[in-house]
Design an enzyme around this catalytic site. Structure first.
Site, PDB file in Angstrom:
ATOM      1  N   HIS A 165       0.843  -1.196   0.000  1.00 13.31           N
ATOM      2  CA  HIS A 165       0.000   0.000   0.000  1.00 13.31           C
ATOM      3  C   HIS A 165       0.887   1.259   0.000  1.00 13.31           C
ATOM      4  O   HIS A 165       0.692   2.163  -0.813  1.00 13.31           O
ATOM      5  CB  HIS A 165      -0.906  -0.034   1.233  1.00 13.31           C
ATOM      6  CG  HIS A 165      -1.776   1.173   1.424  1.00 13.31           C
ATOM      7  ND1 HIS A 165      -3.141   1.160   1.220  1.00 13.31           N
ATOM      8  CD2 HIS A 165      -1.487   2.443   1.818  1.00 13.31           C
ATOM      9  CE1 HIS A 165      -3.642   2.355   1.476  1.00 13.31           C
ATOM     10  NE2 HIS A 165      -2.659   3.161   1.842  1.00 13.31           N
ATOM     11  N   GLU A 166       1.860   1.281   0.908  1.00 18.75           N
ATOM     12  CA  GLU A 166       2.747   2.459   0.980  1.00 18.75           C
ATOM     13  C   GLU A 166       3.589   2.575  -0.286  1.00 18.75           C
ATOM     14  O   GLU A 166       3.793   3.670  -0.810  1.00 18.75           O
ATOM     15  CB  GLU A 166       3.648   2.373   2.215  1.00 18.75           C
ATOM     16  CG  GLU A 166       2.912   2.311   3.552  1.00 18.75           C
ATOM     17  CD  GLU A 166       1.851   3.382   3.712  1.00 18.75           C
ATOM     18  OE1 GLU A 166       1.966   4.470   3.098  1.00 18.75           O
ATOM     19  OE2 GLU A 166       0.870   3.136   4.440  1.00 18.75           O
ATOM     20  N   HIS A 169       1.734   4.209  -2.999  1.00 19.27           N
ATOM     21  CA  HIS A 169       1.612   5.680  -2.896  1.00 19.27           C
ATOM     22  C   HIS A 169       2.730   6.337  -3.710  1.00 19.27           C
ATOM     23  O   HIS A 169       2.536   7.397  -4.303  1.00 19.27           O
ATOM     24  CB  HIS A 169       1.692   6.122  -1.436  1.00 19.27           C
ATOM     25  CG  HIS A 169       0.367   6.087  -0.739  1.00 19.27           C
ATOM     26  ND1 HIS A 169      -0.768   6.699  -1.243  1.00 19.27           N
ATOM     27  CD2 HIS A 169      -0.016   5.534   0.447  1.00 19.27           C
ATOM     28  CE1 HIS A 169      -1.781   6.511  -0.412  1.00 19.27           C
ATOM     29  NE2 HIS A 169      -1.364   5.800   0.618  1.00 19.27           N
ATOM     30  N   TYR A 180      -4.197  14.709  -2.694  1.00 19.63           N
ATOM     31  CA  TYR A 180      -4.588  13.944  -1.507  1.00 19.63           C
ATOM     32  C   TYR A 180      -5.716  14.631  -0.733  1.00 19.63           C
ATOM     33  O   TYR A 180      -5.608  14.882   0.463  1.00 19.63           O
ATOM     34  CB  TYR A 180      -3.359  13.744  -0.627  1.00 19.63           C
ATOM     35  CG  TYR A 180      -3.393  12.505   0.239  1.00 19.63           C
ATOM     36  CD1 TYR A 180      -3.614  11.248  -0.296  1.00 19.63           C
ATOM     37  CD2 TYR A 180      -3.174  12.589   1.607  1.00 19.63           C
ATOM     38  CE1 TYR A 180      -3.623  10.118   0.496  1.00 19.63           C
ATOM     39  CE2 TYR A 180      -3.180  11.462   2.420  1.00 19.63           C
ATOM     40  CZ  TYR A 180      -3.411  10.228   1.838  1.00 19.63           C
ATOM     41  OH  TYR A 180      -3.421   9.100   2.634  1.00 19.63           O
ATOM     42  N   GLU A 189      -5.941   6.727  -2.262  1.00 17.21           N
ATOM     43  CA  GLU A 189      -5.981   5.670  -1.247  1.00 17.21           C
ATOM     44  C   GLU A 189      -6.437   4.338  -1.852  1.00 17.21           C
ATOM     45  O   GLU A 189      -5.919   3.278  -1.515  1.00 17.21           O
ATOM     46  CB  GLU A 189      -6.917   6.071  -0.104  1.00 17.21           C
ATOM     47  CG  GLU A 189      -6.234   6.877   0.981  1.00 17.21           C
ATOM     48  CD  GLU A 189      -5.047   6.140   1.585  1.00 17.21           C
ATOM     49  OE1 GLU A 189      -5.179   4.955   1.895  1.00 17.21           O
ATOM     50  OE2 GLU A 189      -3.976   6.747   1.712  1.00 17.21           O
ATOM     51  N   ASP A 266      -9.861  13.879   7.806  1.00 16.49           N
ATOM     52  CA  ASP A 266      -9.145  12.933   6.936  1.00 16.49           C
ATOM     53  C   ASP A 266      -9.060  13.477   5.506  1.00 16.49           C
ATOM     54  O   ASP A 266      -9.245  12.750   4.538  1.00 16.49           O
ATOM     55  CB  ASP A 266      -9.853  11.565   6.971  1.00 16.49           C
ATOM     56  CG  ASP A 266      -9.049  10.466   6.278  1.00 16.49           C
ATOM     57  OD1 ASP A 266      -7.809  10.526   6.304  1.00 16.49           O
ATOM     58  OD2 ASP A 266      -9.684   9.557   5.710  1.00 16.49           O
ATOM     59  N   HIS A 271      -9.506   8.156   3.405  1.00 20.78           N
ATOM     60  CA  HIS A 271      -9.476   6.742   3.804  1.00 20.78           C
ATOM     61  C   HIS A 271     -10.890   6.182   3.978  1.00 20.78           C
ATOM     62  O   HIS A 271     -11.045   5.012   4.316  1.00 20.78           O
ATOM     63  CB  HIS A 271      -8.728   6.555   5.126  1.00 20.78           C
ATOM     64  CG  HIS A 271      -7.257   6.824   5.042  1.00 20.78           C
ATOM     65  ND1 HIS A 271      -6.723   8.072   5.255  1.00 20.78           N
ATOM     66  CD2 HIS A 271      -6.214   6.005   4.754  1.00 20.78           C
ATOM     67  CE1 HIS A 271      -5.401   8.000   5.119  1.00 20.78           C
ATOM     68  NE2 HIS A 271      -5.074   6.772   4.817  1.00 20.78           N
TER      69      HIS A 271
END
Lengths: 408, 98
Positions: A165-166, A169, A180, A189, A266, A271
């Site tokens: 996931h990271e 990004h 974002y 996301e 957020d 998310h």
């Protein structure tokens, strides 16, 4: 395209320069010390990294893992493992190293992408960040993982999909650069969840119907009653307990959550609303069947590359529809699966009427997809509604005829 | 002195969204703990405004509000802009959270 990276140091360089001209000698000294230390650490790290990776080709997605030793200042982290080094005695180091490598291999094998930037960028991971740190993040250049507090969360290197996931990004940063905030942020996301899950499925050789479609299923300690951080199969159902409350992710546009574009909100629910495109990908993969990283993954990857800073859900849905046609042909099973999936989460592909989309979606289900029953039921409903309308019209026409006859 | 703190965003943003801020009052703390907290707060008050990096993803953000003698000071940081002093304060607060 060339990008310039800046170090996120505690005090920005321009402020340090300002502090150097302060009237206070102590402030000047502190600023000078900080600048010297930062410069020294940068130099040390560059030398250390080049030494560590001497056996690997520079620019070949070479991995290096650093140990923050519970600190929060990345330049102070110590070298832990590199490509030509031995396995570490530290499991977190090895898990991060392995996860970075599996994700690198996935992107190379499946999409022929050479590292995060497509040009062999080195992969730096940091473990043991902070104390009881319940998170993992991409800081714009590298990936950082916490140990978890051991009470609710366990080590974030324990989940391959979280590492991927990271990593993703970074891919998004170098391709679409999705802003974002709000919908583009939720897409950002979602891309990380989609490819994070695909990396896990690829490593386990699972087909779409064998996968759990969960993100962070091993992130909680054994005593916590929660499945995962998010569920792509059933957004809104990853957890529901006294400690965390209920998973707030929607799975349909009718439940889109409007949150303020602030940090407490957020950034507009990046998310949270990612549940909608996540579900669209899941439905596409289930309709197409087989390995989700093949046709569904390729359609999404090509669409990500064709997206931009401000891409919204509707734009992205349209792009996937177009890309599916480019890759597999107009009205192909893949394109029809994409069409039906977006329709099921409340997004109509632009220029295609809902009824037509539904009918075409049925074709996608010919091979037996999860949406088949829903699709049939909807078409039956639409036929019923149309029949009722026609009956009503006939009645109206007859009534008018009667009036004309009476009046004449 | 009353200190209130909240954490936002990050990988577990969906969980944090529903969590209320936490608070500590030095009046309710032993004298040595209250003194420790006061020291940590003084060290964490930023000398300059924080630079917010726009490229960090999944980074959590933190807001610490200090109310003391009618004055209110708000300290904010994110995982990507954390300072050792802010981290020390946050760590202490989490350790002493009610």
């Amino acid at each position: 395209m060339t990008r310039t990276y800046t170090l996120h140091c505690i005090i920005p360089p321009h402020l340090l320069e300002k502090l150097l001209s302060s009237d206070d000698s102590e402030v000047r000294q502190v600023a000078l010390d900080t600048m010297l230390t930062t410069a020294r650490l940068r130099g040390e790290r560059a030398v250390r990294a080049s030494f560590a990776g001497a056996a690997a080709t520079p620019g070949n997605a070479r991995r290096t893992v650093f140990d923050c030793q519970n600190g929060v200042f990345l330049p102070l982290a110590v070298f832990a493992r590199s490509e030509d080094g031995l396995e570490s005695a530290d499991d977190s180091v090895n898990r991060a190293f392995g996860g970075l490598g599996t994700t690198r291999d996935f992107y190379k094998t499946v999409f022929n992408r050479n590292s995060v930037d497509g040009r062999g960028m080195r992969l730096d991971g940091y473990v043991h960040f902070g104390r009881r740190f319940n998170n993992a993040f991409w800081d714009g250049r590298q990936m950082v993982f916490g140990d978890g507090d051991g009470r609710l969360f366990s080590d974030f290197t324990g989940c391959l999909d979280v590492i991927a996931h990271e990593w993703t990004h970074g891919v998004t940063e170098f391709t679409a650069g999705l802003d974002y905030h709000n919908q583009s942020g939720a897409l950002n996301e979602s891309m990380s969840d989609v490819f994070g899950s695909l990396v896990k499925q690829w490593s386990l050789k699972q087909t779409a119907d064998q996968a759990d479609w969960l993100i962070g299923s091993e992130i909680f300690t054994p005593g916590i009653d929660a499945d995962a951080l998010r569920s792509m199969k059933a957004p809104g159902h990853a957890f529901d307990n006294r400690l965390f409350g209920k998973d707030p992710q929607p799975d349909h546009m009718s439940d889109f959550v409007n949150l303020p574009d602030t940090e407490p909100g957020d950034n507009g629910g990046v998310h949270i609303n990612s549940g909608i495109p996540n579900k669209a990908f899941f439905l596409t993969a289930m309709r197409i069947g087989g390995f989700a990283w093949e046709a569904p993954g390729l359609i999404w990857y090509e669409s990500l590359k064709a997206s931009h800073f401000e891409t919204q859900f509707q734009d992205f849905a349209n792009t996937t529809y177009r890309k599916a046609a480019e890759l597999y042909g107009d009205d192909s099973a893949e394109q029809l699966a994409v069409l039906a999936a977006w329709q099921d989460v409340g997004i109509q592909i632009s220029g295609i009427l809902a009824g037509v989309a539904r009918a075409r979606g049925l074709a996608a289900d010919r091979n037996g997809g999860t949406g088949r029953e829903n699709g049939l039921a909807t078409v039956n409903k639409q036929i019923g509604a149309l029949t009722a309308q026609v009956t009503g019209l006939v009645r109206d026409v007859n009534a008018l005829k009667g009036q004309v006859t009476t009046g004449g | 002195m009353k200190v209130t703190w909240a954490t936002h965003g990050g990988q577990a943003a969906g969980i944090r969204l529903s969590l209320p801020p936490k608070a500590l009052d030095t009046d309710a703390l032993p004298a040595n703990a209250a003194a420790e907290l006061a020291e940590l707060v003084a060290a964490a008050v930023p000398v300059a405004e924080e630079e917010r990096p726009s490229r960090a993803r999944d980074a959590m953000s933190y807001t610490i509000t200090v109310e003391d003698g009618g004055r209110s000071t708000v300290l904010t940081r994110s995982d990507a802009t954390m300072t050792p002093a802010f981290a020390a304060l946050l760590d202490w607060l989490e350790e002493h959270a009610p």
